[in-house]
Structure formats: C-alpha cells, structure tokens
Design a protein around this motif. Structure first.
Motif, PDB file in Angstrom:
ATOM      1  N   THR A 374       0.813  -1.221   0.000  1.00 51.51           N
ATOM      2  CA  THR A 374       0.000   0.000   0.000  1.00 51.51           C
ATOM      3  C   THR A 374       0.842   1.265   0.000  1.00 51.51           C
ATOM      4  O   THR A 374       0.319   2.354   0.214  1.00 51.51           O
ATOM      5  CB  THR A 374      -0.932   0.017   1.233  1.00 51.51           C
ATOM      6  OG1 THR A 374      -0.141  -0.071   2.431  1.00 51.51           O
ATOM      7  CG2 THR A 374      -1.910  -1.139   1.191  1.00 51.51           C
ATOM      8  N   ARG A 375       2.125   1.127  -0.256  1.00 52.43           N
ATOM      9  CA  ARG A 375       3.019   2.283  -0.189  1.00 52.43           C
ATOM     10  C   ARG A 375       2.883   3.179  -1.421  1.00 52.43           C
ATOM     11  O   ARG A 375       3.111   4.378  -1.352  1.00 52.43           O
ATOM     12  CB  ARG A 375       4.454   1.789  -0.056  1.00 52.43           C
ATOM     13  CG  ARG A 375       5.472   2.820   0.349  1.00 52.43           C
ATOM     14  CD  ARG A 375       6.818   2.163   0.574  1.00 52.43           C
ATOM     15  NE  ARG A 375       6.758   1.151   1.627  1.00 52.43           N
ATOM     16  CZ  ARG A 375       7.721   0.271   1.858  1.00 52.43           C
ATOM     17  NH1 ARG A 375       8.808   0.260   1.109  1.00 52.43           N
ATOM     18  NH2 ARG A 375       7.585  -0.610   2.841  1.00 52.43           N
ATOM     19  N   GLU A 376       2.496   2.586  -2.541  1.00 52.63           N
ATOM     20  CA  GLU A 376       2.427   3.307  -3.807  1.00 52.63           C
ATOM     21  C   GLU A 376       1.089   4.044  -3.950  1.00 52.63           C
ATOM     22  O   GLU A 376       0.151   3.809  -3.180  1.00 52.63           O
ATOM     23  CB  GLU A 376       2.591   2.319  -4.961  1.00 52.63           C
ATOM     24  CG  GLU A 376       3.933   1.616  -4.994  1.00 52.63           C
ATOM     25  CD  GLU A 376       5.029   2.473  -5.594  1.00 52.63           C
ATOM     26  OE1 GLU A 376       4.745   3.627  -5.960  1.00 52.63           O
ATOM     27  OE2 GLU A 376       6.172   1.995  -5.689  1.00 52.63           O
ATOM     28  N   PRO A 377       0.942   4.918  -4.964  1.00 53.65           N
ATOM     29  CA  PRO A 377      -0.367   5.522  -5.261  1.00 53.65           C
ATOM     30  C   PRO A 377      -1.389   4.453  -5.621  1.00 53.65           C
ATOM     31  O   PRO A 377      -1.050   3.325  -6.000  1.00 53.65           O
ATOM     32  CB  PRO A 377      -0.069   6.432  -6.465  1.00 53.65           C
ATOM     33  CG  PRO A 377       1.395   6.706  -6.393  1.00 53.65           C
ATOM     34  CD  PRO A 377       2.016   5.487  -5.807  1.00 53.65           C
ATOM     35  N   GLY A 378      -2.668   4.824  -5.531  1.00 49.96           N
ATOM     36  CA  GLY A 378      -3.746   3.857  -5.679  1.00 49.96           C
ATOM     37  C   GLY A 378      -3.758   3.112  -6.990  1.00 49.96           C
ATOM     38  O   GLY A 378      -3.995   1.894  -7.027  1.00 49.96           O
ATOM     39  N   ASP A 379      -3.496   3.811  -8.115  1.00 47.15           N
ATOM     40  CA  ASP A 379      -3.545   3.119  -9.394  1.00 47.15           C
ATOM     41  C   ASP A 379      -2.395   2.131  -9.551  1.00 47.15           C
ATOM     42  O   ASP A 379      -2.556   1.066 -10.161  1.00 47.15           O
ATOM     43  CB  ASP A 379      -3.552   4.134 -10.541  1.00 47.15           C
ATOM     44  CG  ASP A 379      -2.426   5.147 -10.432  1.00 47.15           C
ATOM     45  OD1 ASP A 379      -1.761   5.196  -9.379  1.00 47.15           O
ATOM     46  OD2 ASP A 379      -2.203   5.891 -11.400  1.00 47.15           O
ATOM     47  N   ILE A 380      -1.237   2.423  -8.969  1.00 47.90           N
ATOM     48  CA  ILE A 380      -0.115   1.488  -9.021  1.00 47.90           C
ATOM     49  C   ILE A 380      -0.405   0.273  -8.149  1.00 47.90           C
ATOM     50  O   ILE A 380      -0.021  -0.861  -8.483  1.00 47.90           O
ATOM     51  CB  ILE A 380       1.186   2.177  -8.573  1.00 47.90           C
ATOM     52  CG1 ILE A 380       1.462   3.399  -9.449  1.00 47.90           C
ATOM     53  CG2 ILE A 380       2.359   1.208  -8.629  1.00 47.90           C
ATOM     54  CD1 ILE A 380       1.652   3.071 -10.912  1.00 47.90           C
ATOM     55  N   ILE A 381      -1.097   0.481  -7.034  1.00 49.46           N
ATOM     56  CA  ILE A 381      -1.479  -0.653  -6.177  1.00 49.46           C
ATOM     57  C   ILE A 381      -2.327  -1.642  -6.962  1.00 49.46           C
ATOM     58  O   ILE A 381      -2.100  -2.865  -6.919  1.00 49.46           O
ATOM     59  CB  ILE A 381      -2.239  -0.147  -4.937  1.00 49.46           C
ATOM     60  CG1 ILE A 381      -1.320   0.656  -4.025  1.00 49.46           C
ATOM     61  CG2 ILE A 381      -2.848  -1.316  -4.165  1.00 49.46           C
ATOM     62  CD1 ILE A 381      -2.027   1.309  -2.854  1.00 49.46           C
ATOM     63  N   ILE A 382      -3.316  -1.128  -7.696  1.00 48.77           N
ATOM     64  CA  ILE A 382      -4.172  -2.023  -8.480  1.00 48.77           C
ATOM     65  C   ILE A 382      -3.358  -2.761  -9.536  1.00 48.77           C
ATOM     66  O   ILE A 382      -3.505  -3.976  -9.717  1.00 48.77           O
ATOM     67  CB  ILE A 382      -5.309  -1.220  -9.145  1.00 48.77           C
ATOM     68  CG1 ILE A 382      -6.168  -0.530  -8.099  1.00 48.77           C
ATOM     69  CG2 ILE A 382      -6.174  -2.131 -10.004  1.00 48.77           C
ATOM     70  CD1 ILE A 382      -7.182   0.421  -8.680  1.00 48.77           C
ATOM     71  N   LYS A 383      -2.494  -2.054 -10.218  1.00 49.91           N
ATOM     72  CA  LYS A 383      -1.676  -2.683 -11.266  1.00 49.91           C
ATOM     73  C   LYS A 383      -0.816  -3.799 -10.690  1.00 49.91           C
ATOM     74  O   LYS A 383      -0.674  -4.869 -11.289  1.00 49.91           O
ATOM     75  CB  LYS A 383      -0.811  -1.626 -11.951  1.00 49.91           C
ATOM     76  CG  LYS A 383      -0.069  -2.152 -13.179  1.00 49.91           C
ATOM     77  CD  LYS A 383       0.651  -1.033 -13.877  1.00 49.91           C
ATOM     78  CE  LYS A 383       1.358  -1.563 -15.135  1.00 49.91           C
ATOM     79  NZ  LYS A 383       0.384  -1.995 -16.153  1.00 49.91           N
ATOM     80  N   ASN A 384      -0.255  -3.556  -9.524  1.00 41.72           N
ATOM     81  CA  ASN A 384       0.574  -4.580  -8.893  1.00 41.72           C
ATOM     82  C   ASN A 384      -0.239  -5.806  -8.483  1.00 41.72           C
ATOM     83  O   ASN A 384       0.243  -6.931  -8.574  1.00 41.72           O
ATOM     84  CB  ASN A 384       1.273  -4.003  -7.660  1.00 41.72           C
ATOM     85  CG  ASN A 384       2.323  -2.972  -8.024  1.00 41.72           C
ATOM     86  OD1 ASN A 384       2.908  -3.024  -9.102  1.00 41.72           O
ATOM     87  ND2 ASN A 384       2.557  -2.018  -7.137  1.00 41.72           N
ATOM     88  N   LEU A 385      -1.464  -5.591  -8.027  1.00 44.17           N
ATOM     89  CA  LEU A 385      -2.283  -6.701  -7.533  1.00 44.17           C
ATOM     90  C   LEU A 385      -2.939  -7.493  -8.652  1.00 44.17           C
ATOM     91  O   LEU A 385      -3.322  -8.651  -8.446  1.00 44.17           O
ATOM     92  CB  LEU A 385      -3.356  -6.164  -6.580  1.00 44.17           C
ATOM     93  CG  LEU A 385      -2.833  -5.611  -5.250  1.00 44.17           C
ATOM     94  CD1 LEU A 385      -3.926  -4.877  -4.502  1.00 44.17           C
ATOM     95  CD2 LEU A 385      -2.279  -6.745  -4.382  1.00 44.17           C
ATOM     96  N   LEU A 386      -3.110  -6.888  -9.822  1.00 41.22           N
ATOM     97  CA  LEU A 386      -3.719  -7.615 -10.941  1.00 41.22           C
ATOM     98  C   LEU A 386      -2.697  -8.409 -11.742  1.00 41.22           C
ATOM     99  O   LEU A 386      -3.062  -9.080 -12.710  1.00 41.22           O
ATOM    100  CB  LEU A 386      -4.431  -6.633 -11.882  1.00 41.22           C
ATOM    101  CG  LEU A 386      -5.614  -5.842 -11.328  1.00 41.22           C
ATOM    102  CD1 LEU A 386      -6.307  -5.070 -12.440  1.00 41.22           C
ATOM    103  CD2 LEU A 386      -6.610  -6.741 -10.629  1.00 41.22           C
TER     104      LEU A 386
END
Length: 703
Positions: A374-386
């Motif tokens: 959760t350290r990154e901005p929200g859109d990067i979080i989604i990209k990492n999790l998908l």
C-alpha cells in the motif's frame, strides 16, 4: 418553448448568411462536445503527468531531471512492478532519498504532509457562502407583508473544489442551481489540488474530480454558444454529455463513461444526449491516446493476459467476493456517514479543514508505508495486484516473489489482510475531507487486496483474476453501479473473458449492499452536504409507506400571500408590488422559485420564475419609469412594460386530493421546479409546491 421561439426566428431569416448560421446552429451541439472532449483530455494529461512526478518525490528524485517521474527517468515506459525501495538500485538515474528505512519513512511522511497542506490550502480558495431558505420548508418569515425586506439569512459555506463533485453535479443536472460551482477558478483549483491530494497517498483518487473537471469544461464551452447559454435545460443536456468524458478520460473507458453518465449522474438522458456523450467520449479517447500519458501507447490502464479460463466451481468464489463487496460497501457508507456527522461537528475540525487533512495524511502515511503493498499511489497498487505471475517479466515483482515462496508466506497473507482493513478504515475517514478526492480508486484497491487474499486459497487459476473481480465487487458495493461498472472493468483490463464473473460479483454486491442500506455513497454525500436532490426510486419507496395527499405540501397562507399576484382586469400590476415580492423571494433564499398569477377569485393564469421576473424588472424595465405598470397578461400595447412573454401560461398542475405519489412522479420524471395545486371541484389555486419543499418533506420521512 424558448428554444422553439429561437429556432423559428433563425429558420425564418432568408439569405446565404442566415442559411450558414442555421447549419452552424444545427451542428453546434456536436461541435461543442468535440471541443469539450478535446479540452478535457488535455487537462487530464497535464494532471496525470504532474501527479505521477509529484507522487514519486516521496520516494526519491530523478538525477537527470527532477521533473521526470520514475518511469520516464528510468526510460521504461511501462510502470515498474517492483514496489520496494529497491527501485533505486534497478534504475541508476532515480535516486531514493535514503537507503535507511527510518530515514526513508520520515521523508515519505514529511512529503505527504506537505502535499496535503498544499492541496487543502488551495481548496480553501474556493470557499463560497450559498443562500439558503430560512427553515426546513422555507415558509416562515419574521415581520409582516408590509415590512421592508430583510437581508437574506447567511447560507451554508461550501468549498467548491472539495470532494469528487459528483453529488453536486447530480444536484445541478436535476434542475437546481449551485452558483460558481462550474467556474474556471474552480476547474483550475480542482486540477491543481487533485495533483497534490493524490500524491499524498491518501485513500482517494482523481477519477471523481475528473468528472467535475469535465463538467466545468462543458459549462465553460457551452456558455460560448447562445443556444446553450440562454437555455438552462439544453445546457444541462450538454453537461450530461460532458460528464461522460470525465470518467472516460479517468479510466480510458469511453463506452463505460457514457453508461456511467446515464446510470449514475443524469436525471434526464434522451437519445440525442446519448449520441453526443458518445462523440464526446470518442474525442477524449482519441486525444488521450495521442498524448499517451502512460507511455504505453494504449488506453487500457491495467492490461492483463491471464491466459486461463474459470470453471463453474469458481462461481462460488465470485459470489463470495460479491458478498464481501456488498458488506464492505454497506459498512463504508454507514460508517462514513456517521463519521462525517460526528467528527466534523467538532469546531476545531469544522473551522480548520486543513488541520483535518493534516491529521488524515499523517494517519495514512503512518499506516500505509510499513506495508509494501500500500506504499504506492492507488492506481499502481491495483496494477501490482492484478499482475499474472506466469509471465517472465512479472515474476520478478514483489507480489509474485512472495507467492512463489514455499515457506508458508504467512507474512504476505498478513500484509494482504492488513491492507484490506486499513483501506476500509482510511477510506471512511478520508472521504469528505476538504481536498479534491474520489472514492473509486480506494474501493478498487480494497477489493483487489481482498480478491488477491482469497486467491491464495484457490490454486487452480491466477490470484490476479480474483483481485480483478474483487475490485469490481467492492466498488459496486460502495457506488451501487452495475452495467456501467461491468463495462468499465473490461475496458480497464482488456479482459472480455471475465465479463460474466464481473456480472455475478457486481449484482451480488449490489443486492447485499442494498440490504444493508438503500443509499449509495453519492446519495449519502448529498445528505451530508445538504444538497437538495430528488431520487425518484427512493422517493416513491418513502411515499408509498405513507397515506398522504398532495395537499399536505401546500405552503401556509403567509407564504402563499407572498408568492401570489392577483392580476386585475387590466392585466397590469404595479411595478412596486412586483419588486417587493421579488425582494421577499430573495430574502428567503429561493433562487428557483417564482410568482403565481391568479384572476377572478383565485383561478390560475400563469407562473413567472424569479430569474425572468428579475430580468424583466431590472434589465428590460431599466428604460421605463419607476412607477410604470407592468403588463403580465394579455396583448401588449405601445409603451407597455410587457413581461407577458416571460409568463408560463400553462404551468403543471395537480389536484390537492391526489396521492403524494403523483407529486413525486411529476417532479421526478418531468424535471419540474414547481407544481401548482388546484382545489378539487372548483379548480381554484390553493398552493404552489417547489421541488425543495418536496425534498424537505421526504427528508422528514427518512428521519
């Protein structure tokens, strides 16, 4: 009717010049939406690029050029999948502030607090005081009819650039007026504030503000065309089309943006608005792809290629994700409503919004930085999790590295659980802060975290699939979107294969969330902010539980005396009387009210709105004597101060003994601002109901 007069005037003129003007007038709607789409894409491009750069400053800077974001600095146009500070070692041009964990943590928190103060301070520049009615029903006034009008009571304070803007836009499109909400200053502050608000790392996104920005662009473009500047109804149609471009540019989802405007935003959405919204989204997509803010050359933000399909047994998992999304949405909506009512009632928070943002940013940074997910901005979080860990490039990411471990990886499962809970808590306390913010990205983040967590227990297909479906389910629970959300998800990821799982999870999430509370996040935000909005479905649900008649809404005699004009047989009224009644309307803060005209013992003759009355008396009447009589009915004679052209001779009427459902249906489906109530049997006027009065009545039923 106004537009019909305008069209007949234009088409009646002869000659080449007027023929060309007629063609331009017919095409002006298409030209306007094309300009709106183009300008919206340009603004969004600047916001995206600036936000990516500013956000990366929390971790480090580019030695080649401090104004380059991490991706551009490293020369890799695809956002990095790694989410640890190891990025400093992978890219020699991007230098982290410190290799020491404590120092990096301190720099992260310090930059986040600075960005939060900047964003909130900018938002304070858009503070406005709105006029308001004197009480819940707008009926009672101190003093007699003959007393001089008193100054309007001070209204509520509103920060125009705060929040997502979607509740306010829904209010505007339903027919109400929020002065200055779509001005250029608000647009500039919204865009500037969104850059720094998202860069703080708070649980908010820029997708909601993009809808507000696109609507501002639509308004500023629309008022350049007389066709829209002089007709409020047609301007609202243009704003509905502009709303579609906002979500289109936020997610690279042009079809989803059109459906979002239809399903979630607009009260009135005829077929021509659908076509123009489609064109507006098309221009947004074309220009955004040409500008290429992501560096990938594609509109798809989170492109995935899982390469596997699902089995019927997985429907149970998708249903589970839907149930979890509905519970998340229901809990979030109720908790955020209660938090806003309780925490923001304290004077130190209410009077110092920047201090609230400071506290929320501090809590967010302290809770989110320790978690690598959760350290990154929200859109990067989604990209990492998908991410799908079957690819060679993605297998080096932090997520895939942990999922490939064979030592139990319980710490990784703990981070996923911790991230889901923290996202829920932080989103509850963040939504409503006085910074430009949206709730879409945080809901997607929480759903992706929970879906990836569930995917750890289902080993047959990629956990990224469950993260994708979980993100849709959680957003459905929060916003109650259905069709538009499903389309947005497959435009967002490029995965048509998983349309059915999205449909299952979204519908289940909506059902569960509706069981916990009928109102979504935007409906509750309107209640918290005090905006008058009439939702037809919710309104009918409330009035059907009562056995009330329309006569229950009739204002008291004093109010009717203030807004009724008894027109004599000459069809002329003293100018001083009309000026006095106009002052009374303004004193009560009713910008969308007017005067009703009667003759022959109370028989309804027409209605003149406050705006037209003010224009007639103060602009048209400027060239007439102060004591000139005003003609309201009948044919004008030479030298008359004639306002009959502004009088609606056929206002909507309803019988006083009609069920309350009639009033709710007429206001909701016809978009009325006022409704005249007639006595049963005689047809005499007994009352005038404005939409705000019905909204106040419905609010009373809720509580």
């Amino acid at each position: 009717v106004k537009d019909s007069y305008r069209m007949r005037f234009i088409h009646s003129r002869k000659g080449l010049r007027y023929s060309l003007y007629t063609i331009f007038d017919d095409c002006s709607g298409w030209i306007a939406v094309a300009i709106i789409g183009t300008l919206t894409a340009c603004v969004a491009f600047l916001v995206d690029i600036a936000e990516a750069t500013v956000s990366d400053w929390k971790l480090g800077y580019c030695t080649r050029n401090p104004f380059l974001n991490r991706e551009a600095c490293c020369g890799d146009k695809t956002p990095l999948l790694g989410i640890t500070s190891g990025v400093g070692n992978e890219c020699r041009h991007f230098r982290v502030w410190s290799t020491n964990y404590g120092s990096s943590f301190a720099m992260y928190v310090a930059w986040a607090l600075l960005f939060g103060v900047i964003s909130s301070s900018a938002t304070m520049l858009t503070k406005r005081s709105l006029p308001t009615v004197s009480d819940a029903h707008g009926d009672k006034q101190n003093g007699s009819f003959d007393a001089p009008p008193q100054p309007a009571a001070s209204g509520k304070n509103m920060y125009m650039a705060a929040g997502s803007g979607i509740p306010e836009i829904k209010t505007i499109l339903s027919g109400f007026v929020i002065p200055n909400f779509l001005d250029f200053k608000v647009l500039a502050v919204k865009a500037f504030g969104a850059v720094f608000a998202v860069a703080t790392g708070m649980c908010l996104g820029k997708e909601g503000p993009f809808v507000h920005i696109s609507t501002c662009v639509g308004y500023l473009v629309g008022i350049q065309f007389p066709k829209y500047r002089d007709n409020g109804r047609k301007l609202r149609e243009l704003l509905s089309a502009a709303c579609a471009s906002g979500l289109s540019v936020a997610f690279g989802a042009p079809i989803g943006g059109v459906l979002f405007s239809y399903e979630e935003i607009s009260t009135y959405f005829p077929r021509k608005v659908l076509w123009r919204a489609f064109l507006c989204s098309l221009f947004v997509a074309m220009v955004l792809k040409a500008l290429n803010p992501t560096g990938t050359g594609k509109l798809v933000l989170f492109e995935t290629h899982y390469g596997t399909s699902y089995n019927p047994v997985h429907y149970l998992v998708f249903v589970l994700l839907g149930v979890a999304g509905g519970v998340f949405g229901g809990v979030f909506c109720k908790a955020n409503f209660l938090w806003s009512k309780w925490f923001r009632s304290y004077s130190i928070i209410k009077d110092h919004p920047v201090f609230e943002v400071f506290l929320v940013v501090a809590a967010t940074a302290l809770l989110q930085y320790p978690n690598p997910l959760t350290r990154e901005p929200g859109d990067i979080i989604i990209k990492n999790l998908l991410v799908d860990c079957n690819g060679a490039a993605s297998s080096r990411s932090w997520v895939c590295w942990n999922e490939a471990r064979t030592d139990g990886r319980w710490d990784y499962v703990g981070w996923l659980t911790y991230g889901t809970v923290v996202k829920l808590v932080l989103t509850i306390i963040t939504f409503g802060c006085k910074v430009p913010s949206g709730v879409i990205i945080p809901a997607l983040d929480a759903g992706a975290l929970f879906g990836r967590l569930v995917g750890q227990a289902v080993g047959s297909i990629s956990p990224g699939i469950f993260a994708m479906v979980g993100a849709a389910a959680f957003l459905a629970g929060v916003s109650r979107m259905t069709i538009s959300l499903c389309v947005i998800m497959f435009e967002l990821t490029g995965e048509l294969e998983y349309t059915v799982p999205h449909m299952v999870a979204i519908l289940v999430a909506k059902w569960v969330a509706d069981a916990l509370g009928k109102e979504g996040v935007y409906d509750l935000a309107q209640t918290v902010l005090g905006h008058p909005f009439l939702d037809l479905d919710h309104s009918l649900h409330l009035v059907q539980q009562q056995n009330a008649l329309v006569e229950h809404l009739i204002p008291p005699p004093q109010t009717m005396a203030e807004i009724t004009v008894d027109v004599p047989a000459s069809n002329k009224v003293a100018r001083a009387e009309l000026a006095h009644k106009l002052a009374l309307l303004r004193r009560r803060g009713l910008m969308d009210a007017g005067l009703v005209l009667v003759q022959n013992g109370g028989m309804l003759q027409g209605y003149i709105a406050e705006g037209e009355l003010a224009f007639g008396l103060e602009t048209v009447g400027a060239v007439f004597a102060a004591d000139a009589a005003v003609r309201l009915l009948g044919d004008a004679e030479d030298g008359d101060l004639d306002l009959s052209m502004f009088v609606d001779r056929t206002p909507a009427t309803v019988c006083a003994k009609a069920p309350m459902e009639y009033a709710a249906e007429m206001f909701g489906k016809l978009g009325l601002r006022h409704l005249c109530v007639l006595e049963e049997g005689t047809g005499r006027l007994v009352g005038v109901v404005i939409k705000k009065r019905l909204v106040a009545y419905l609010d009373g039923l809720k509580h």
